[in-house]
Design a protein around this motif. Structure first.
Motif, PDB file in Angstrom:
ATOM      1  N   ASP A 159      -2.865   6.031   7.349  1.00 19.83           N
ATOM      2  CA  ASP A 159      -3.095   7.130   8.292  1.00 19.83           C
ATOM      3  C   ASP A 159      -2.186   6.972   9.511  1.00 19.83           C
ATOM      4  O   ASP A 159      -2.595   6.498  10.566  1.00 19.83           O
ATOM      5  CB  ASP A 159      -4.575   7.160   8.702  1.00 19.83           C
ATOM      6  N   VAL A 190       0.859  -1.172   0.000  1.00 17.67           N
ATOM      7  CA  VAL A 190       0.000   0.000   0.000  1.00 17.67           C
ATOM      8  C   VAL A 190       0.901   1.229   0.000  1.00 17.67           C
ATOM      9  O   VAL A 190       1.830   1.313   0.803  1.00 17.67           O
ATOM     10  CB  VAL A 190      -0.893   0.016   1.266  1.00 17.67           C
ATOM     11  N   LYS A 236       1.181   7.084   1.324  1.00 17.30           N
ATOM     12  CA  LYS A 236       0.232   8.190   1.439  1.00 17.30           C
ATOM     13  C   LYS A 236      -1.181   7.726   1.801  1.00 17.30           C
ATOM     14  O   LYS A 236      -1.976   8.504   2.277  1.00 17.30           O
ATOM     15  CB  LYS A 236       0.213   9.019   0.162  1.00 17.30           C
ATOM     16  N   GLU A 237      -1.493   6.454   1.600  1.00 14.72           N
ATOM     17  CA  GLU A 237      -2.819   5.941   1.926  1.00 14.72           C
ATOM     18  C   GLU A 237      -2.924   5.457   3.367  1.00 14.72           C
ATOM     19  O   GLU A 237      -4.004   5.141   3.830  1.00 14.72           O
ATOM     20  CB  GLU A 237      -3.184   4.803   0.970  1.00 14.72           C
TER      21      GLU A 237
END
Length: 117
Positions: free
Chosen positions: A35, A29, A32-33
């Protein structure tokens, strides 16, 4: 006729296996995706996830195993305090505090706080 049916059945089973195994590959992933701020907010300090280091010292948090196996990501909240290699080696580079987040598969993550003096 029986031989043809057996061959077709074997081919269908083989193709099903191949396609199902192709779907098992790990998918990284993009950072930036993820959190990281939310993960850091969940941090509860204890003796296993809070470290004090002098400038120049290094540490290897337990969750680095996820990075070594190629199944995770790493993040530091302040790279002026600690830097983290792609394989999880944490190096103290300046005074202050910083959080390091290491993620693994299936939404697993560990948060560490480094206090550098």
């Amino acid at each position: 006729m029986k031989k043809v049916i057996k061959s077709l059945t074997a081919a269908v089973i083989t193709l099903t296996l191949v396609f199902s195994l192709m779907g098992c590959g790990s998918k990284k992933v993009p950072k930036k995706e993820i959190d990281y701020d939310r993960m850091i907010e969940s941090f509860v300090p204890d003796s296993f996830n809070t470290k004090s280091l002098a400038v120049g010292e290094v540490d290897g948090p337990q969750a680095r195993i996820w990075l070594e196996s190629g199944m995770g990501t790493v993040y530091t909240s302040n790279d002026k305090v600690v830097t983290v290699s792609d394989l999880g080696k944490v190096t103290a580079v300046g005074t202050g505090s910083a959080y390091v987040v290491i993620t693994g598969m299936g939404g697993m993550f560990e948060v560490y706080r480094y206090d550098v003096y």
